[in-house]
Design a protein around this motif. Structure first.
Motif, PDB file in Angstrom:
ATOM      1  N   ALA A  44      -3.491   8.218   0.795  1.00 26.14           N
ATOM      2  CA  ALA A  44      -2.770   9.357   0.240  1.00 26.14           C
ATOM      3  C   ALA A  44      -3.462  10.672   0.590  1.00 26.14           C
ATOM      4  N   LEU A  45      -4.787  10.710   0.448  1.00 26.83           N
ATOM      5  CA  LEU A  45      -5.521  11.940   0.764  1.00 26.83           C
ATOM      6  C   LEU A  45      -5.414  12.287   2.248  1.00 26.83           C
ATOM      7  N   ASN A  46      -5.527  11.284   3.110  1.00 18.79           N
ATOM      8  CA  ASN A  46      -5.445  11.533   4.546  1.00 18.79           C
ATOM      9  C   ASN A  46      -4.058  11.994   4.965  1.00 18.79           C
ATOM     10  N   ALA A  47      -3.019  11.390   4.334  1.00 20.13           N
ATOM     11  CA  ALA A  47      -1.647  11.736   4.702  1.00 20.13           C
ATOM     12  C   ALA A  47      -1.288  13.153   4.282  1.00 20.13           C
ATOM     13  N   ILE A  95      -8.117  -2.293  -2.759  1.00 20.54           N
ATOM     14  CA  ILE A  95      -6.747  -1.826  -2.537  1.00 20.54           C
ATOM     15  C   ILE A  95      -6.566  -0.416  -3.097  1.00 20.54           C
ATOM     16  N   LYS A  96      -7.024  -0.207  -4.324  1.00 21.99           N
ATOM     17  CA  LYS A  96      -6.901   1.117  -4.936  1.00 21.99           C
ATOM     18  C   LYS A  96      -7.655   2.161  -4.117  1.00 21.99           C
ATOM     19  N   ASP A  97      -8.826   1.785  -3.620  1.00 19.08           N
ATOM     20  CA  ASP A  97      -9.608   2.694  -2.800  1.00 19.08           C
ATOM     21  C   ASP A  97      -8.871   3.024  -1.510  1.00 19.08           C
ATOM     22  N   GLN A  98      -8.245   2.002  -0.903  1.00 18.57           N
ATOM     23  CA  GLN A  98      -7.497   2.211   0.330  1.00 18.57           C
ATOM     24  C   GLN A  98      -6.293   3.103   0.088  1.00 18.57           C
ATOM     25  N   ILE A  99      -5.594   2.886  -1.028  1.00 17.65           N
ATOM     26  CA  ILE A  99      -4.432   3.708  -1.364  1.00 17.65           C
ATOM     27  C   ILE A  99      -4.852   5.163  -1.554  1.00 17.65           C
ATOM     28  N   THR A 100      -5.978   5.381  -2.237  1.00 17.97           N
ATOM     29  CA  THR A 100      -6.482   6.742  -2.444  1.00 17.97           C
ATOM     30  C   THR A 100      -6.774   7.423  -1.114  1.00 17.97           C
ATOM     31  N   LYS A 101      -7.466   6.713  -0.230  1.00 16.30           N
ATOM     32  CA  LYS A 101      -7.800   7.293   1.080  1.00 16.30           C
ATOM     33  C   LYS A 101      -6.539   7.569   1.890  1.00 16.30           C
ATOM     34  N   HIS A 120      -3.614  15.638   3.135  1.00 20.23           N
ATOM     35  CA  HIS A 120      -4.631  16.664   3.340  1.00 20.23           C
ATOM     36  C   HIS A 120      -5.382  16.527   4.665  1.00 20.23           C
ATOM     37  N   GLY A 121      -5.205  15.405   5.365  1.00 24.77           N
ATOM     38  CA  GLY A 121      -5.938  15.171   6.593  1.00 24.77           C
ATOM     39  C   GLY A 121      -7.246  14.452   6.315  1.00 24.77           C
ATOM     40  N   PRO A 122      -7.756  13.698   7.302  1.00 25.19           N
ATOM     41  CA  PRO A 122      -8.963  12.899   7.066  1.00 25.19           C
ATOM     42  C   PRO A 122     -10.211  13.724   6.767  1.00 25.19           C
ATOM     43  N   LEU A 123     -10.347  14.907   7.375  1.00 28.78           N
ATOM     44  CA  LEU A 123     -11.544  15.710   7.145  1.00 28.78           C
ATOM     45  C   LEU A 123     -11.596  16.207   5.706  1.00 28.78           C
ATOM     46  N   VAL A 124     -10.472  16.731   5.211  1.00 28.08           N
ATOM     47  CA  VAL A 124     -10.411  17.187   3.823  1.00 28.08           C
ATOM     48  C   VAL A 124     -10.517  16.000   2.879  1.00 28.08           C
ATOM     49  N   GLY A 125      -9.833  14.900   3.221  1.00 25.89           N
ATOM     50  CA  GLY A 125      -9.898  13.713   2.374  1.00 25.89           C
ATOM     51  C   GLY A 125     -11.315  13.214   2.190  1.00 25.89           C
ATOM     52  N   GLU A 126     -12.080  13.188   3.279  1.00 31.34           N
ATOM     53  CA  GLU A 126     -13.478  12.751   3.198  1.00 31.34           C
ATOM     54  C   GLU A 126     -14.299  13.688   2.320  1.00 31.34           C
ATOM     55  N   ARG A 127     -14.055  15.007   2.463  1.00 34.14           N
ATOM     56  CA  ARG A 127     -14.797  15.964   1.653  1.00 34.14           C
ATOM     57  C   ARG A 127     -14.498  15.764   0.165  1.00 34.14           C
ATOM     58  N   ILE A 128     -13.237  15.558  -0.172  1.00 38.54           N
ATOM     59  CA  ILE A 128     -12.852  15.376  -1.577  1.00 38.54           C
ATOM     60  C   ILE A 128     -13.495  14.120  -2.142  1.00 38.54           C
ATOM     61  N   LEU A 129     -13.397  13.005  -1.394  1.00 37.08           N
ATOM     62  CA  LEU A 129     -13.959  11.743  -1.887  1.00 37.08           C
ATOM     63  C   LEU A 129     -15.483  11.783  -1.968  1.00 37.08           C
ATOM     64  N   ILE A 166       0.851  -1.189   0.000  1.00 38.50           N
ATOM     65  CA  ILE A 166       0.000   0.000   0.000  1.00 38.50           C
ATOM     66  C   ILE A 166       0.888   1.241   0.000  1.00 38.50           C
ATOM     67  N   LEU A 167       0.353   2.328  -0.519  1.00 38.19           N
ATOM     68  CA  LEU A 167       1.038   3.615  -0.441  1.00 38.19           C
ATOM     69  C   LEU A 167       0.609   4.299   0.853  1.00 38.19           C
ATOM     70  N   HIS A 168       1.528   4.325   1.818  1.00 36.00           N
ATOM     71  CA  HIS A 168       1.203   4.895   3.128  1.00 36.00           C
ATOM     72  C   HIS A 168       2.506   5.390   3.747  1.00 36.00           C
ATOM     73  N   PRO A 169       2.502   6.568   4.381  1.00 38.92           N
ATOM     74  CA  PRO A 169       3.751   7.083   4.948  1.00 38.92           C
ATOM     75  C   PRO A 169       4.308   6.255   6.095  1.00 38.92           C
ATOM     76  N   LEU A 170       3.494   5.433   6.732  1.00 47.38           N
ATOM     77  CA  LEU A 170       3.947   4.649   7.880  1.00 47.38           C
ATOM     78  C   LEU A 170       4.118   3.175   7.580  1.00 47.38           C
TER      79      LEU A 170
END
Length: 425
Positions: free
Chosen positions: A206-209, A198-204, A211-220, A67-71
């Motif tokens: 990346a957006l959360n990392a 998997i693609k959906d998880q990677i998108t979420k 832009h933050g979860p609140l902005v990520g949710e708004r975008i999605l 997965i694409l994730h900073p951690l």
């Protein structure tokens, strides 16, 4: 006309028909589960339940992918007949991790082996892998693994375009040919459904990392057009690193980045711990906010002040523990409260999602005052008057002050970190 069974003396034909019917029913269930956008654990649970009901003697199934994730580097989903689904994340899927390099999946990928059927109680290859030795010790007898590439190129150790699956059984004879065929026939729809997840998880991620979860949710959720937004009431939080230009000039790039990360862990880490949203990191400045959900202004303001105190406490603790670079760090925090517009602005081709409005300018100017007044944390009266009085915040009234660009003076308060004393009245 009545339906009649077609007689056949061909046993293999009957078996093939059975396999096709079973795999077709399971494929339909996979598609139906995928269309409902259910969690990946539910999808795996559904498929495994259907396979067991169809007579496939499964006791364990595992699917792993990057997965694409900073951690984290990767994620696995393990299903067992007794315990159901368990999701696990992995930090280092690389050559330096023996748990990874000694796994059957690593061997299959590096050797170009797409399919690995094994009898755990007799195949010598089992002794090559600690995982398979453990499964054998737990009573497993049969193991069947597949590597699936997404695209025309073979899967590699570093790629995110693929996944690896394994099935295990405890029946004395292992998997039968019929079991293998059924599992093979559902592999394509299952892999496709997992790929979407998997693609959906990677998108979420990346957006959360970024832009933050609140902005990520708004975008999605579709808030993506220029001018889309909403008015919110929130406590705003702004921090700035002291002497950042001097530090950047004095330190090598790698050392300065290390220093920034320690600072971000202290400041942004405290915001997230208190339930706030880090909206923007511009250079060494952090803009965050605590929305007054359901109109609860007291909760938002209290959380913002807690985060400010916690950020300075984190830095003090890092210095006590002789954390690298912590001794060179000092930062100020400004806390304010008001109305903002939360939404998109920019050009038609390049948008930025964030908070806009006079309150944003005022919280930045409040932080500027922390430097001028020699106080690590400065909060406006708008925040302090909305804060719970019984929490023991150590607040000192600094009186009214003019903020640059703000037409009316603001009454400011200094908040001291550390052990709380009597709350301000």
């Amino acid at each position: 006309m009545t339906d009649t069974a077609i007689p056949t003396d061909d046993a293999s034909g009957a078996i093939a028909l059975d396999e096709a019917c079973v795999s077709g029913e399971i494929a339909d269930a996979i598609i139906a589960s995928g269309l409902t956008d259910r969690p990946v654990g539910d999808l795996v649970e559904t498929v495994m339940g259907r396979l067991v009901a169809a007579g496939v003697p499964l006791e364990r199934m595992m699917v792993g992918f990057r997965i694409l994730h900073p951690l984290f580097d990767g994620m696995s989903i393990t299903w067992t007949k007794d315990s159901g689904v368990d999701v696990e994340y992995f930090q280092a899927l690389n050559e330096g991790n023996p748990e990874f390099t000694l796994s059957p999946f690593y061997w299959m990928i590096t050797q170009g082996v797409e399919e690995l059927p094994l009898q755990l109680n007799r195949d010598e290859l089992v002794d090559k892998f600690p995982l398979l030795q453990r499964l054998r010790g737990e009573g497993f007898t049969g193991y069947f693994a597949r590597v699936v590439s997404f695209g025309e190129k073979p899967m590699t150790v570093d790629t995110t375009d693929g996944l690896a699956l394994s099935w295990s059984t405890k029946t004395p004879s292992g998997f039968s040919e019929r079991d293998i065929n059924v599992m093979q026939q559902i592999l394509a729809p299952l892999s496709l459904a997992l790929r979407v997840v998997i693609k959906d998880q990677i998108t979420k991620n990346a957006l959360n990392a970024f832009h933050g979860p609140l902005v990520g949710e708004r975008i999605l959720s579709g808030t993506i057009k220029r001018g889309d937004g909403e008015r919110l009431t929130a406590a705003l939080w702004y921090s700035d690193l002291r002497n950042s230009t001097g530090l950047a000039d004095q330190l090598p790039v790698e050392a300065f980045l290390d220093l920034l990360n320690v600072y971000f862990d202290c400041a942004a880490g405290a915001v997230m711990e208190e339930g706030g949203q880090v909206l923007d990191i511009v250079g060494d400045a952090i803009l965050a906010f605590f929305p007054a959900e359901a109109g609860d202004e007291e909760v938002a303001c209290t959380a913002a002040l807690r985060a400010a105190a916690s950020a300075q406490d984190r830095l003090a603790a890092a210095k006590t523990k002789a954390c690298p670079r912590a001794a060179e760090i000092a930062f100020g925090v400004g806390v304010h409260f008001g109305d903002v517009v939360f939404g998109n602005a920019g050009t038609r081709e390049r948008l930025k999602f964030g908070v806009i409005g006079r309150t944003v300018n005022e919280v930045a100017r409040t932080q500027d005052m922390s430097k001028l007044l020699g106080q690590p944390i400065v909060a406006t009266d708008d925040v302090v008057t909305r804060t719970s009085t019984g929490l023991g915040f150590r607040l000192h009234d600094l009186g009214p002050h003019d903020l640059r660009g703000v037409p009316t003076a603001k009454r400011l308060w200094a908040l001291h970190a550390g052990e709380p004393a009597k709350a301000a009245g």
